[in-house]
Design a protein around this motif. Structure first.
Motif, mmCIF file in Angstrom:
data_model
loop_
_atom_site.group_PDB
_atom_site.id
_atom_site.type_symbol
_atom_site.label_atom_id
_atom_site.label_comp_id
_atom_site.label_asym_id
_atom_site.label_seq_id
_atom_site.Cartn_x
_atom_site.Cartn_y
_atom_site.Cartn_z
ATOM 1 N N THR A 117 0.852 -7.907 5.572
ATOM 2 C CA THR A 117 -0.356 -7.287 5.044
ATOM 3 C C THR A 117 -0.084 -6.650 3.689
ATOM 4 O OG1 THR A 117 -1.039 -6.790 7.313
ATOM 5 C CG2 THR A 117 -2.207 -5.658 5.542
ATOM 6 N N ALA A 118 -0.971 -6.928 2.754
ATOM 7 C CA ALA A 118 -0.983 -6.211 1.477
ATOM 8 C C ALA A 118 -2.173 -5.265 1.502
ATOM 9 C CB ALA A 118 -1.092 -7.189 0.311
ATOM 10 N N PHE A 119 -1.970 -4.056 1.050
ATOM 11 C CA PHE A 119 -3.016 -3.038 1.137
ATOM 12 C C PHE A 119 -3.592 -2.747 -0.245
ATOM 13 C CE2 PHE A 119 -0.280 -2.436 4.768
ATOM 14 C CZ PHE A 119 -1.189 -2.287 5.797
ATOM 15 N N ASP A 120 -4.890 -2.826 -0.320
ATOM 16 C CA ASP A 120 -5.620 -2.479 -1.528
ATOM 17 C C ASP A 120 -5.839 -0.969 -1.526
ATOM 18 O OD1 ASP A 120 -7.325 -2.102 -3.616
ATOM 19 O OD2 ASP A 120 -8.837 -3.541 -2.951
ATOM 20 N N THR A 121 -5.161 -0.280 -2.429
ATOM 21 C CA THR A 121 -5.224 1.175 -2.414
ATOM 22 C C THR A 121 -6.619 1.702 -2.709
ATOM 23 O OG1 THR A 121 -4.517 1.193 -4.728
ATOM 24 C CG2 THR A 121 -2.802 1.427 -3.048
ATOM 25 N N SER A 122 -7.468 0.863 -3.269
ATOM 26 C CA SER A 122 -8.841 1.303 -3.532
ATOM 27 C C SER A 122 -9.735 1.121 -2.312
ATOM 28 C CB SER A 122 -9.435 0.519 -4.712
ATOM 29 O OG SER A 122 -9.560 -0.866 -4.392
ATOM 30 N N LYS A 135 -5.140 9.543 14.027
ATOM 31 C CA LYS A 135 -4.977 8.127 13.715
ATOM 32 C C LYS A 135 -5.547 7.873 12.329
ATOM 33 C CE LYS A 135 -3.220 7.286 17.711
ATOM 34 N NZ LYS A 135 -1.773 7.017 17.826
ATOM 35 N N VAL A 136 -4.803 7.138 11.510
ATOM 36 C CA VAL A 136 -5.267 6.783 10.174
ATOM 37 C C VAL A 136 -5.138 5.275 10.024
ATOM 38 C CG1 VAL A 136 -4.955 7.100 7.696
ATOM 39 C CG2 VAL A 136 -4.515 9.012 9.254
ATOM 40 N N ARG A 137 -6.220 4.638 9.563
ATOM 41 C CA ARG A 137 -6.267 3.186 9.433
ATOM 42 C C ARG A 137 -6.669 2.808 8.016
ATOM 43 N NH1 ARG A 137 -8.927 -1.753 10.804
ATOM 44 N NH2 ARG A 137 -7.656 -2.957 12.266
ATOM 45 N N ALA A 138 -5.919 1.893 7.430
ATOM 46 C CA ALA A 138 -6.250 1.409 6.093
ATOM 47 C C ALA A 138 -7.407 0.431 6.171
ATOM 48 C CB ALA A 138 -5.034 0.735 5.465
ATOM 49 N N GLU A 139 -8.305 0.509 5.199
ATOM 50 C CA GLU A 139 -9.482 -0.366 5.183
ATOM 51 C C GLU A 139 -9.323 -1.548 4.228
ATOM 52 O OE1 GLU A 139 -12.657 2.395 4.360
ATOM 53 O OE2 GLU A 139 -12.994 2.757 6.494
ATOM 54 N N GLY A 140 -8.597 -1.382 3.151
ATOM 55 C CA GLY A 140 -8.409 -2.475 2.201
ATOM 56 C C GLY A 140 -7.235 -3.338 2.590
ATOM 57 N N ILE A 141 -7.480 -4.376 3.380
ATOM 58 C CA ILE A 141 -6.407 -5.163 3.978
ATOM 59 C C ILE A 141 -6.504 -6.619 3.518
ATOM 60 C CG2 ILE A 141 -5.528 -6.090 6.158
ATOM 61 C CD1 ILE A 141 -6.397 -3.455 7.471
ATOM 62 N N GLN A 362 -0.674 4.960 4.828
ATOM 63 C CA GLN A 362 -0.387 6.127 3.994
ATOM 64 C C GLN A 362 -0.348 7.422 4.807
ATOM 65 O OE1 GLN A 362 0.494 5.978 0.538
ATOM 66 N NE2 GLN A 362 0.724 3.899 1.354
ATOM 67 N N ALA A 363 0.079 7.298 6.045
ATOM 68 C CA ALA A 363 0.161 8.466 6.911
ATOM 69 C C ALA A 363 1.392 8.440 7.804
ATOM 70 C CB ALA A 363 -1.097 8.574 7.776
ATOM 71 N N THR A 364 1.831 7.258 8.224
ATOM 72 C CA THR A 364 2.973 7.122 9.124
ATOM 73 C C THR A 364 4.222 6.802 8.318
ATOM 74 O OG1 THR A 364 1.507 6.289 10.846
ATOM 75 C CG2 THR A 364 3.862 5.900 11.140
ATOM 76 N N TYR A 365 5.293 7.552 8.543
ATOM 77 C CA TYR A 365 6.494 7.301 7.740
ATOM 78 C C TYR A 365 7.179 6.021 8.210
ATOM 79 C CZ TYR A 365 10.574 8.483 10.707
ATOM 80 O OH TYR A 365 11.579 8.470 11.647
ATOM 81 N N ASP A 366 7.874 5.385 7.295
ATOM 82 C CA ASP A 366 8.491 4.084 7.550
ATOM 83 C C ASP A 366 9.894 4.289 8.110
ATOM 84 O OD1 ASP A 366 9.405 1.522 7.626
ATOM 85 O OD2 ASP A 366 9.086 1.094 5.489
ATOM 86 N N ALA A 367 9.985 4.309 9.434
ATOM 87 C CA ALA A 367 11.276 4.534 10.085
ATOM 88 C C ALA A 367 12.245 3.383 9.871
ATOM 89 C CB ALA A 367 11.069 4.773 11.584
ATOM 90 N N PHE A 368 11.785 2.255 9.347
ATOM 91 C CA PHE A 368 12.672 1.128 9.085
ATOM 92 C C PHE A 368 13.469 1.318 7.795
ATOM 93 C CE2 PHE A 368 9.647 -0.461 12.080
ATOM 94 C CZ PHE A 368 10.377 -1.334 12.874
#
Length: 813
Positions: A117-122, A135-141, A362-368
């Motif tokens: 997935t690429a996320f459109d920050t706008s 819970k936070v979900r990105a909309e620009g997918i 933009q809410a969950t840290y990347d544990a990887f």
């Protein structure tokens, strides 16, 4: 696949066929690693679950080239490979079949496209707060093709009388997996560990982190994985379950010692809201002389709505260091809930975002990312650990569940798709099951980097193979208060611990107590909470069961959980809770010795009956009894006898339950009555009585009444060594300093206790090892079940012999 040729190399045997490559490597005399690919070479990706490899050339093995098959042998087992189809069969050294693939071949790879997935920050973010937190979900997918990989399918022909256990903790209450179907993905009330054990004497560990499914139904008998570079699994020969678990931990790493206090009582609820409430609750436990070791600070310890900020609200917790000093003066520890998701506006979120350490929502840290894990720990350290906080509750460690809403629970296939597709938006589809593993790694390595004086304790809602090496205990998620759920939880704990992960627990009394029709998961039967006599009865039975779990912890919402919420001294319900609370603490020498065995011998303390009675077919499907260590058979009461919801009195119910006793002799713990096994008995089970039996040929060390696990009573306090005769017995008493890592350098002691049935003598062996603060003299009182009297001995580290004739009825216990 038809075999065309094969060759041996320094790591094992490579099989070349008309449909790819197979490789068999001997990781240990009882362990084979099998890989399969359609490519021209095998993947070089590093495993996340396998801790280390052993030199292959140290394993003695042979390869025989027969007319129709190859036969690879070690000192323990044989793999036979059909040349026409490359179907494997696995046998022991005597030639007995363990398991096999279908004759046509049992390994299938199907190419699949892997999308990221690429996320459109706008595109914006959608956030909401539900029963399961923020819970936070990105909309620009936007999705794009990343690479190709494989669906893998590993098929088996299991034997008719074969039972299978494992795959982690799920909510359906499956113990024996035969005839079952299970989806393997991380979710609240699903903690996946891709390992299963067979009563035929072997185990399978699948080195995969993607969505999986297990089938033994009309669709076949197999394990399927969604996205993998290749098929990669381990065959582990026992034949006993303890030996298979040892093999699993050989591959995935051993479990470290948890601190002694973590085996005491842990009091929690949703939620204590202030420094004053935490301290006052512990003070009330001490005033009532109710044992307690830890109190828990649940979510929203942060300021305002800054979800996931790892620092305490200064209005409600004005002096964290003083709070911790006071709790420690009360001989209590504090566990604090921390989350991988962070709300915009807090310092923790800002730091993560500035460094590019957040996933696509933009809410969950990347544990990887290793550096993201380091920053997460640094924030935890600076905001919490520096004040003296003792333990972590890593809630929501499967951060992308998406179906906790609505009045109707989605169908299993729907739930699998909803949750796995949500996770795939933010994580590589090949690794959606691994978030908790890496999250736990960061906490463990972070704390160990700053101190060796405090052992890591991390209570997590999710798990994976190898996670146990990071000091984790997994709990079963947000379950509901009803008798059906309670009964199913017994099987879930046994299934989880069968995977080699030793530490599992649950919310005693369940998380949700009330019933909210608008939410499918909020399905408790008791809107009256602790005032409802029906809930009090259920809670007592749950509490009795919890005494025999690796972590003994009460938690939940809707109603408080402190002991005094269920009555007052002199009332049967209150007194029963106190009885079992004190029993847990009297068992501390036994329990902590089991913890030592987990580390020193790769032992499992919470045991399905097949661990100790693998060849007893009658025990294979018993999912409401278990062994707690080598001595205790526990049979929780899982149906109401006194009250229904709304305090409705039940009439005509029996106050007993049927218990299956495997072969041999057993003692009723409460009466010392000796019973012959290999049959069912009707056991007393009134409100005050948990059916509890001790296996003949056991030695159980029991301590004095104490108020916290590390309490050292007066120097003349004794440890009771109770022998349950009938056959020879051995038990290793273990002790160390209780809360540091000096044991890794040998700072612990062990005493072997052995009972000779023929001579009717107990030998207290030489003390091996020592640690700082170890008492030079120990006081033991020896008892023999069914025999009056006792014998007091003063032990100074050298072997002592106690004869049955030494027991004296005048010894004061």
């Amino acid at each position: 696949m038809k075999l065309s040729h094969f060759y041996k190399d320094e790591t094992g045997v490579t099989l070349v066929g008309d449909a790819g490559l197979l490789h068999i490597a001997l990781s240990a005399p009882g362990i084979a690693r099998i890989r399969y690919t359609l490519d021209s070479h095998f993947s070089d990706k590093e495993s996340l679950m396998i801790e280390q490899s052993r030199p292959i050339n140290k394993v003695q093995w042979t390869l025989l080239d027969q007319t129709e098959h190859l036969e690879l042998s070690t000192d323990l087992f044989v793999i036979r490979i059909n040349k026409a189809t490359c179907a494997f069969s696995y046998r022991d050294k005597q030639g007995r079949l363990l398991t096999q693939e279908p004759k046509r071949g049992g390994k299938t790879l199907e190419r699949t496209d892997v999308y990221r997935t690429a996320f459109d920050t706008s595109g914006g973010l959608e956030s909401n707060r539900g029963a399961d937190g923020l819970k936070v979900r990105a909309e620009g997918i936007n999705r794009y093709l990343d690479r190709q990989a494989y669906h893998t399918k590993l098929e088996f022909e299991w034997q008719p009388d074969e039972a299978l256990y494992g795959l982690g903790s799920h909510e359906e209450g499956m113990l024996n997996l035969r005839g079952k179907h299970q989806f393997l993905y991380q979710q609240n009330m699903k903690a996946v560990v891709p390992v299963f054990l067979s009563t035929k004497g072997y185990g399978i560990l699948m080195d995969s982190y993607s969505l999986m499914s297990f089938h033994d139904d009309a669709f076949g008998s197999y394990l399927w994985t969604d996205v993998d570079d290749e098929m990669d699994y381990y065959f582990i020969y026992g034949p006993e379950f303890d030996q298979i678990v040892e093999g699993v931990r050989y591959l995935t790493g051993g479990a470290p010692m948890l601190p002694r206090w973590s085996y005491g009582y842990v009091q929690s609820k949703e939620r204590y809201v202030s420094q004053e409430e935490l301290i006052a609750t512990v003070q009330e436990y001490r005033a009532r002389e109710l044992p307690l070791d830890c109190i828990v600070l649940d979510w929203q310890s942060w300021t305002g709505d800054l979800w996931g900020q790892k620092s305490l609200d200064p209005q409600r917790f004005p002096s964290p260091a003083e709070m911790m000093q006071k709790l420690h003066e009360l001989d209590a520890k504090l566990m604090v809930s921390i989350w991988p998701i962070m709300k915009d506006g807090g310092d923790n979120h800002r730091e993560m975002k500035e460094r590019g350490y957040l996933l696509g929502n933009q809410a969950t840290y990347d544990a990887f990312q290793e550096e993201a894990r380091r920053l997460y720990w640094q924030q935890t350290h600076d905001g919490l650990f520096i004040h003296g906080i003792d333990a972590w509750w890593c809630d929501c460690s499967e951060p992308f569940e998406a179906d906790w809403k609505g009045a109707v629970k989605p169908e299993p296939e729907q739930r699998m798709l909803i949750n796995s597709e949500e996770a795939k938006l933010y994580l590589d589809p090949e690794y959606i099951n691994a978030y908790s593993l890496l999250h736990a790694k960061g906490i463990y390595e972070g704390q160990r980097s700053v101190t060796t004086r405090k052992r890591v304790v991390n209570l997590t809602r999710s798990a994976y193979a190898g996670q146990h090496r990071y000091g984790t205990i997994t709990w079963s998620g947000d379950i509901s208060a009803n008798w059906e759920t309670f009964r199913k939880q017994i099987a879930e704990g046994l299934s989880f611990c069968a995977t080699g992960s030793p530490y599992w627990t649950l919310d005693i009394g369940a998380f949700f107590v009330h019933n909210k029709p608008e939410l499918w998961f909020w399905k408790g039967d008791y809107n009256g909470g602790a005032a409802d006599l029906g809930y009090r009865e259920l809670y007592i039975r749950w509490f009795q069961y919890g005494v025999f779990l690796p972590m003994f912890r009460s938690h939940g919402t809707d109603t408080p959980r402190e002991i005094w919420q269920f009555g007052e001294p002199g009332e049967p319900m209150y007194d029963t809770l106190v009885k079992y609370l004190k029993l847990r603490y009297r068992l501390m020498p036994y329990i902590y010795s089991l913890a030592g065995a987990v580390v020193q011998q790769n032992y499992t303390m919470l045991r399905a009956l097949a661990f100790d009675f693998r060849e007893d077919v009658s025990a294979h499907n018993i999912d409401d009894e278990f062994m707690f260590g080598p001595a205790f058979l526990v049979a929780p009461v899982t149906q109401a006898m006194y009250y229904g919801p709304d305090s409705k009195v039940l009439e005509g119910t029996r106050k007993s339950r049927s218990v299956y006793l495997p072969g041999g002799s057993w003692f009723d713990y409460w009466t010392d009555e000796c019973l012959e096994g290999g049959r069912r008995v009707e056991a007393k089970a009134d409100l005050q009585t948990l059916p509890l039996f001790v296996r003949a040929g056991s030695i159980v060390p029991l301590g004095p009444d104490i108020q916290y696990a590390d309490e050292r009573p007066a120097s003349n306090a004794v440890t009771r060594l109770k022998v349950y005769p009938g056959t020879d017995a051995v038990f290793t008493l273990y002790d160390d300093e209780g809360d540091n890592y000096d044991y890794e350098n040998g700072a612990f002691m062990q005493i072997e206790l052995s009972w000779s049935e023929k001579d009717r003598t107990l030998t207290i062996g030489d003390r091996i090892g020592r640690y700082d603060g170890m008492p030079e003299t120990l006081q033991f009182v020896v008892e023999i079940a069914g025999r009056p009297g006792a014998c007091h001995v003063s032990y100074q580290g050298s072997s002592l012999l106690v004869r049955e004739g030494d027991l004296n009825e005048n010894v004061i216990l």
